[in-house]
Write an enzyme that holds these catalytic residues in place. Structure first.
Site, mmCIF file in Angstrom:
data_model
loop_
_atom_site.group_PDB
_atom_site.id
_atom_site.type_symbol
_atom_site.label_atom_id
_atom_site.label_comp_id
_atom_site.label_asym_id
_atom_site.label_seq_id
_atom_site.Cartn_x
_atom_site.Cartn_y
_atom_site.Cartn_z
ATOM 1 N N ASP A 95 -14.663 12.479 -21.162
ATOM 2 C CA ASP A 95 -15.549 11.828 -22.138
ATOM 3 C C ASP A 95 -16.393 12.851 -22.905
ATOM 4 O OD1 ASP A 95 -15.009 10.628 -19.643
ATOM 5 O OD2 ASP A 95 -16.412 9.003 -19.988
ATOM 6 N N ASP A 120 -24.545 13.249 -22.399
ATOM 7 C CA ASP A 120 -24.210 12.161 -23.328
ATOM 8 C C ASP A 120 -24.973 12.155 -24.647
ATOM 9 O OD1 ASP A 120 -22.117 10.819 -22.029
ATOM 10 O OD2 ASP A 120 -23.535 9.970 -20.601
HETATM 11 N N1 GLY Z 1 -18.579 7.767 -21.028
HETATM 12 C C1 GLY Z 1 -18.512 6.739 -20.098
HETATM 13 C C2 GLY Z 1 -17.402 5.783 -20.284
HETATM 14 O O1 GLY Z 1 -16.507 5.950 -21.074
HETATM 15 O O2 GLY Z 1 -17.404 4.814 -19.573
#
Ligand code: GLY
Length: 392
Positions: free
Chosen positions: A172, A113
Site C-alpha cells: 500500500d 499513510d
Molecule cells: N492501506 C490499507 C488498506 O488498503 O486497507
C-alpha cells in the site's frame, strides 16, 4: 472501387460510428454518475459529525473515524472531485470545511499513510483551485512523511508497532510516494523524490513473486535491510494475492512512471496488469474477489474498492501504451466502471449511508469491513470516472 476497398471503407466508417456511439454512451454515464454523486454526497454531508470523517456504513449506522485514520483524506478528496464536475457550492463548502479539520495531520509521522491523507485531499484541492496555501500544506506533509525513510532498508517504514513485525513495509505504501515526488517536483526538496525512487526500487526487488503478484508485508531488518519475512496482514495467506494490494501495486508503479519516465516502472505496471487481467478468478464483470487466491471463490465477498483502484490505474496505464495493449486496459477499466455504476454495486439515492458504492472489503481476516461501502472505493471510482472523461 474493388470489393476489397469497399470493405475497408465500410469497416472504417463503422468503426468511427461505433467509437462515437461508445464515447457518447460513456460520457452520458459519467455525467449521470457525477449528478448522482452530487445528490448522494449531499445526503452524506448532513449525517457526518463535525470532527470525524465518514468511513463506512454498518447496521444502519454511519461508521466514522478520527482524522488520524489513514482514510481521512478520501472524503474531502471525493468532495473536490464532485465539485470539479458539478460546481455545486455546498459541496465545495464541505470540501473546504473538511480540509481544515485534517490540516493538523501535516506533521503526523506515526505511520506511512500521510500520502493518502494529505495528497488525495489537498492534492485535489490544489489541482482545482491553485491556492498556494494548499501547496504549502502538501510540502510540509511530504517532509513529515520523509522522516519515516530508513536508509538501512532503503524504504519508508510503514508501521511502528504492528503484530510481531520488526520493519514492516506494505505494498500500500507505494501510493504514498505520489505526494513525495509531486512535492519534490513542485518546489520541495529533491531528496523527497530520491526517497520515493529508493522505496519503489526496494519494493520492486522484494515485494513481487515471479508472476508479478505482490506480497502484502515485507518485514525488514531496519538497520541492514535484510528481508526477515514475507507475510500478509489483510490477505488470505502469506502466499496469496490480496486484491486491493495488487491494485495499490498497479497504481503505484504506473504513477511512478508518470513522474520519472523510468521504463522499469512501466514494465512493472504492465506485468502487474497482466497478472490481474489474466487471472482466472477475475469474474466477467471484472470486480475482483477480495483475494485472488481465496479457495472458496466464488462464494466469498468481492472488493469494489480494488476494482475502483485498478480501473483508475489501468486508465493511466492506457496513456503510456498503444494499440491492442492500450485497448485491453481501457476496455477492462470501462467494464469495471460500468459494473460499479450498475445495480449490483451502486447504492440507491439516500441509501447505503450516502456512499456511492456497495460491496467493498477492508480486512476480511481481521473480521473488519466485510462487504460494506468504503470511502476510498468512492474516491477511486470518482477518479476513474474523471480520468475516463478527460482521456478517452
Ligand atoms: N492501506 C490499507 C488498506 O488498503 O486497507
Amino acid at each position: 472501387m474493388t470489393l476489397h476497398k469497399i470493405y475497408i471503407v465500410a469497416f472504417s466508417v463503422l468503426s468511427v460510428v461505433f467509437h462515437a456511439q461508445n464515447k457518447k454512451e460513456m460520457s452520458e454515464l459519467i455525467r449521470n454518475e457525477f449528478q448522482f454523486a452530487e445528490k448522494q454526497y449531499n445526503f452524506l454531508i448532513h449525517t457526518v459529525p463535525q470532527d470525524k470523517m465518514p468511513q463506512s456504513y454498518k447496521d444502519g449506522k454511519l461508521v466514522t473515524k478520527d482524522i488520524s485514520w489513514w482514510c481521512s483524506g478520501f472524503y474531502p478528496g471525493s468532495l473536490w472531485m464532485i465539485y470539479e464536475q458539478t460546481k455545486n457550492p455546498e459541496i465545495r463548502k464541505e470540501a473546504e470545511r473538511t480540509l481544515k479539520i485534517i490540516e493538523t495531520n501535516k506533521t503526523f509521522t506515526r505511520d506511512h499513510d500521510l500520502g493518502f491523507m494529505m495528497f488525495c485531499s489537498y492534492g485535489n484541492a490544489y489541482r482545482i483551485t491553485k491556492d498556494p496555501k494548499y501547496k504549502d500544506i502538501i510540502l510540509t506533509s511530504a517532509k513529515s512523511l520523509s522522516t519515516r525513510f530508513r536508509p538501512g532498508m532503503q524504504a519508508i517504514l510503514s508501521w511502528d508497532k504492528m503484530a510481531d513485525f520488526k520493519g514492516p513495509v506494505i505494498i500500500d505504501n507505494m501510493m504514498n510516494l505520489e505526494m513525495l515526488v509531486w512535492a519534490s517536483q513542485n518546489g520541495g526538496d529533491k531528496k523527497l523524490e530520491e526517497i520515493a525512487v529508493a522505496h519503489a526500487n526496494t519494493t520492486m526487488k522484494n515485494h513481487f513473486r515471479p508472476d508479478y503478484s505482490s506480497y502484502h508485508v515485507i518485514d525488514y531488518d531496519v538497520n541492514t535491510g535484510q528481508v526477515l519475512a514475507k507475510k500478509t496482514f489483510q490477505g488470505y495467506s502469506d502466499s496469496s494475492a490480496w486484491a486491493r494490494g495488487q491494485g495499490w501495486a498497479l497504481y503505484g508503479y504506473t504513477m511512478m512512471y508518470r513522474f520519472t519516465k523510468d521504463k522499469r516502472y512501466l514494465v512493472q505496471a504492465q506485468n502487474i496488469a497482466k497478472f490481474i487481467l489474466n487471472n482466472p478468478t477475475l469474474p466477467k464483470d471484472k470486480i475482483p474477489y477480495w483475494d485472488f487466491n481465496d479457495p472458496e471463490i466464488p462464494n466469498v465477498p468481492r472488493d469494489a474498492s480494488a476494482a475502483a483502484i485498478i480501473a483508475s490505474a489501468l486508465l493511466e496505464l492506457g496513456q503510456y501504451t498503444s494499440g491492442d495493449e492500450k485497448k485491453s486496459y481501457v476496455d477492462s477499466a470501462k467494464q469495471m466502471i460500468i459494473s460499479l455504476s450498475g445495480e449490483r454495486y451502486q447504492s440507491k439515492l439516500g441509501e447505503n449511508g450516502g456512499f456511492l458504492l456497495m460491496h467493498s472489503t477492508g480486512g476480511l481476516p481481521l473480521n473488519s469491513e466485510i462487504d460494506v461501502p468504503l470511502i476510498y472505493a468512492d474516491y477511486y471510482f470518482l477518479e476513474a470516472l474523471k480520468r475516463y472523461k478527460d482521456w478517452y
